[in-house]
Motif scaffolding. Structure first.
Motif, PDB file in Angstrom:
ATOM      1  N   UNK A 126      26.974  41.375  14.136  1.00 23.58           N
ATOM      2  CA  UNK A 126      27.306  40.197  13.346  1.00 23.58           C
ATOM      3  C   UNK A 126      28.675  40.432  12.758  1.00 23.58           C
ATOM      4  N   UNK A 127      29.663  39.716  13.259  1.00 22.07           N
ATOM      5  CA  UNK A 127      31.055  39.946  12.886  1.00 22.07           C
ATOM      6  C   UNK A 127      31.391  39.104  11.662  1.00 22.07           C
ATOM      7  N   UNK A 128      32.056  39.724  10.700  1.00 18.69           N
ATOM      8  CA  UNK A 128      32.377  39.034   9.460  1.00 18.69           C
ATOM      9  C   UNK A 128      33.736  39.468   8.928  1.00 18.69           C
ATOM     10  N   UNK A 129      34.460  38.513   8.341  1.00 19.31           N
ATOM     11  CA  UNK A 129      35.707  38.854   7.656  1.00 19.31           C
ATOM     12  C   UNK A 129      35.422  39.471   6.287  1.00 19.31           C
ATOM     13  N   UNK A 130      34.385  38.982   5.626  1.00 16.73           N
ATOM     14  CA  UNK A 130      34.046  39.481   4.292  1.00 16.73           C
ATOM     15  C   UNK A 130      32.900  40.475   4.408  1.00 16.73           C
ATOM     16  N   UNK A 131      33.226  41.682   4.786  1.00 20.41           N
ATOM     17  CA  UNK A 131      32.215  42.704   5.007  1.00 20.41           C
ATOM     18  C   UNK A 131      31.500  43.074   3.712  1.00 20.41           C
ATOM     19  N   UNK A 132      32.206  43.033   2.589  1.00 17.92           N
ATOM     20  CA  UNK A 132      31.599  43.393   1.307  1.00 17.92           C
ATOM     21  C   UNK A 132      30.464  42.436   0.973  1.00 17.92           C
ATOM     22  N   UNK A 133      30.740  41.145   1.011  1.00 18.11           N
ATOM     23  CA  UNK A 133      29.719  40.159   0.659  1.00 18.11           C
ATOM     24  C   UNK A 133      28.556  40.192   1.639  1.00 18.11           C
ATOM     25  N   UNK A 135      27.512  42.736   3.430  1.00 12.52           N
ATOM     26  CA  UNK A 135      26.740  43.960   3.261  1.00 12.52           C
ATOM     27  C   UNK A 135      25.829  43.877   2.041  1.00 12.52           C
ATOM     28  N   UNK A 136      26.337  43.367   0.937  1.00 13.40           N
ATOM     29  CA  UNK A 136      25.526  43.222  -0.266  1.00 13.40           C
ATOM     30  C   UNK A 136      24.364  42.268   0.006  1.00 13.40           C
ATOM     31  N   UNK A 137      24.638  41.159   0.676  1.00 15.52           N
ATOM     32  CA  UNK A 137      23.587  40.188   0.977  1.00 15.52           C
ATOM     33  C   UNK A 137      22.519  40.794   1.877  1.00 15.52           C
ATOM     34  N   UNK A 138      22.948  41.564   2.862  1.00 13.97           N
ATOM     35  CA  UNK A 138      21.987  42.155   3.800  1.00 13.97           C
ATOM     36  C   UNK A 138      21.123  43.198   3.094  1.00 13.97           C
ATOM     37  N   UNK A 139      21.731  44.002   2.232  1.00 12.78           N
ATOM     38  CA  UNK A 139      20.964  45.012   1.496  1.00 12.78           C
ATOM     39  C   UNK A 139      19.946  44.358   0.570  1.00 12.78           C
ATOM     40  N   UNK A 140      20.324  43.277  -0.077  1.00 12.10           N
ATOM     41  CA  UNK A 140      19.399  42.589  -0.977  1.00 12.10           C
ATOM     42  C   UNK A 140      18.242  41.959  -0.218  1.00 12.10           C
ATOM     43  N   UNK A 166      35.121  49.948  -0.428  1.00  4.71           N
ATOM     44  CA  UNK A 166      34.822  48.730  -1.161  1.00  4.71           C
ATOM     45  C   UNK A 166      33.385  48.272  -0.891  1.00  4.71           C
ATOM     46  N   UNK A 167      32.960  48.364   0.356  1.00  2.00           N
ATOM     47  CA  UNK A 167      31.586  47.986   0.705  1.00  2.00           C
ATOM     48  C   UNK A 167      30.595  48.915   0.016  1.00  2.00           C
ATOM     49  N   UNK A 168      30.835  50.207   0.111  1.00  2.46           N
ATOM     50  CA  UNK A 168      29.906  51.186  -0.462  1.00  2.46           C
ATOM     51  C   UNK A 168      29.782  51.012  -1.964  1.00  2.46           C
ATOM     52  N   UNK A 169      30.900  50.830  -2.645  1.00  3.00           N
ATOM     53  CA  UNK A 169      30.857  50.637  -4.096  1.00  3.00           C
ATOM     54  C   UNK A 169      30.069  49.377  -4.460  1.00  3.00           C
ATOM     55  N   UNK A 170      30.290  48.305  -3.717  1.00  5.20           N
ATOM     56  CA  UNK A 170      29.623  47.046  -4.027  1.00  5.20           C
ATOM     57  C   UNK A 170      28.116  47.119  -3.764  1.00  5.20           C
ATOM     58  N   UNK A 171      27.740  47.722  -2.648  1.00  5.86           N
ATOM     59  CA  UNK A 171      26.317  47.843  -2.315  1.00  5.86           C
ATOM     60  C   UNK A 171      25.623  48.761  -3.308  1.00  5.86           C
ATOM     61  N   UNK A 172      26.267  49.857  -3.666  1.00  7.17           N
ATOM     62  CA  UNK A 172      25.677  50.752  -4.657  1.00  7.17           C
ATOM     63  C   UNK A 172      25.530  50.053  -6.014  1.00  7.17           C
ATOM     64  N   UNK A 173      26.505  49.253  -6.384  1.00  3.00           N
ATOM     65  CA  UNK A 173      26.428  48.529  -7.652  1.00  3.00           C
ATOM     66  C   UNK A 173      25.260  47.544  -7.647  1.00  3.00           C
ATOM     67  N   UNK A 174      24.901  47.054  -6.453  1.00  3.06           N
ATOM     68  CA  UNK A 174      23.779  46.130  -6.325  1.00  3.06           C
ATOM     69  C   UNK A 174      22.454  46.863  -6.139  1.00  3.06           C
TER      70      UNK A 174
END
Length: 347
Positions: A126-133, A135-140, A166-174
């Motif tokens: 699943x290709x995305x420009x906003x990998x951070x958002x 990744x957080x959505x998928x983890x949730x 940036x992805x790791x920090x955001x997912x960990x924060x969530x």
């Protein structure tokens, strides 16, 4: 039905009586009668495959099929695998399967996520420009996990470190965790520096990654089974094939080095046939992992990593019984005498 088992409880090695009470175990004799399933042998808290992708009818068909998923889950279960992690699925777990009484425990990371700057060519990403958002959505949405493709072509540039961080920090924060596919040396370095939760594969992993992973608490899931299957087919004498084999040899060496540095190494097959985690244990031992650590990588250590208890008072009633001690005879993992899953007898 209440069941009774007596044997050597692993990994502590004590001989104990264990009873099932519904989906839980107890070491205290219950008041109701119990059916004895095992008197002697070795009691393991169920096998675990932390890297498997069920659901495709064949390896050449990147499409999700509910019937194939059910069949492959049953193959895991019938081999004594009582917990599974899916770091990438082509579809959602079919309704009712996660809670089914004969289903292994399931932990999903949802879809494979690929940064748009890396790859647009592989259909199951699943290709995305906003990998951070994403990744957080998928983890949730999926058991607290997301799965990133940190690189794809091991000769091309990987996802930049800044993006992975940036992805790791955001997912960990969530409150989530990040698994990353790494099949190049630079991809592995970026993932290890970013402090991801698990490095999957680690082909060509540079030595510096070992200390980085140990410092961040990153686990290593080398999936040696799938690479061992691929190696004999790569026979052409080309620079690309030589690079592949060199990367494979490096990842095998890193297994023991990672363990010695305090990195948790876990067993995942990433490969058909399903229900084959015993093969991964054998590859881990051949790579230099102590036998007890290799068995734990597919059982109690992996369960702890997934937040599942071992054989402790009140723990989940997932028990596999073997005639011999798998820490001394790992091949016995292929031949469970008894399999109890969710307090029900599978075998």
């Amino acid at each position: 039905m209440t069941y009774h088992l007596r044997g050597t409880v692993l990994p502590d090695g004590s001989v104990r009586d264990v009873w099932t009470l519904g989906d839980r175990i107890t070491f205290e004799r219950p008041s109701e009668p119990a059916v004895t399933l095992a008197d002697g042998g070795f009691l393991l808290p169920g096998l675990v495959d932390v890297h498997t992708h069920p659901g495709s009818p064949s390896e050449d068909e990147p499409a999700f099929d509910a019937e194939a998923f059910a069949t492959q889950i049953a193959q895991h279960r019938d081999a004594g695998t009582t917990a599974l992690r899916f770091p990438g699925l082509l579809g959602e777990i079919p309704t009712g399967m996660r809670e089914a009484p004969d289903s292994p425990r399931m932990v999903s990371a949802g879809r494979w996520l690929a940064w748009a700057g890396l790859s647009k060519s592989t259909p199951f990403h699943t290709v995305t420009d906003d990998l951070v958002a994403a990744a957080v959505a998928e983890a949730k949405a999926h058991d607290g996990w997301c799965k990133l493709v940190g690189d794809w072509d091991f000769e091309a540039d990987p996802v930049p470190y800044e993006v992975l961080r940036a992805v790791t920090d955001a997912v960990h924060a969530a409150g989530g965790r990040v698994a990353v596919h790494c099949q190049s040396g630079r991809g592995a370095v970026n993932a290890a520096r970013a402090g991801v939760d698990s490095v999957e594969h680690g082909m060509g992993m540079p030595e510096e990654c070992v200390d980085l992973m140990a410092a961040h608490g990153t686990v290593y899931v080398p999936t040696l089974t799938t690479f061992a299957r691929s190696a004999p087919r790569r026979t052409r004498d080309t620079p690309r094939e030589r690079l592949w084999h060199a990367g494979h040899e490096i990842m095998v060496r890193r297994v023991r080095e990672a363990h010695d540095a305090g990195v948790t190494v876990l067993a995942g097959t990433d490969s058909a046939p399903f229900g084959n985690v015993a093969t991964e244990v054998g590859h881990l031992i051949a790579a230099g992992l102590p036998a007890e650590a290799a068995v734990g990588a597919a059982s109690w250590t992996a369960r702890a990593f997934l937040g599942l208890p071992g054989l402790t008072e009140g723990a989940l009633a997932d028990i596999t019984v073997y005639d011999a001690d798998p820490r001394r005879e790992p091949a016995v993992l292929r031949h469970p005498r008894r399999i109890v899953l969710r307090g029900l007898v599978v075998r």
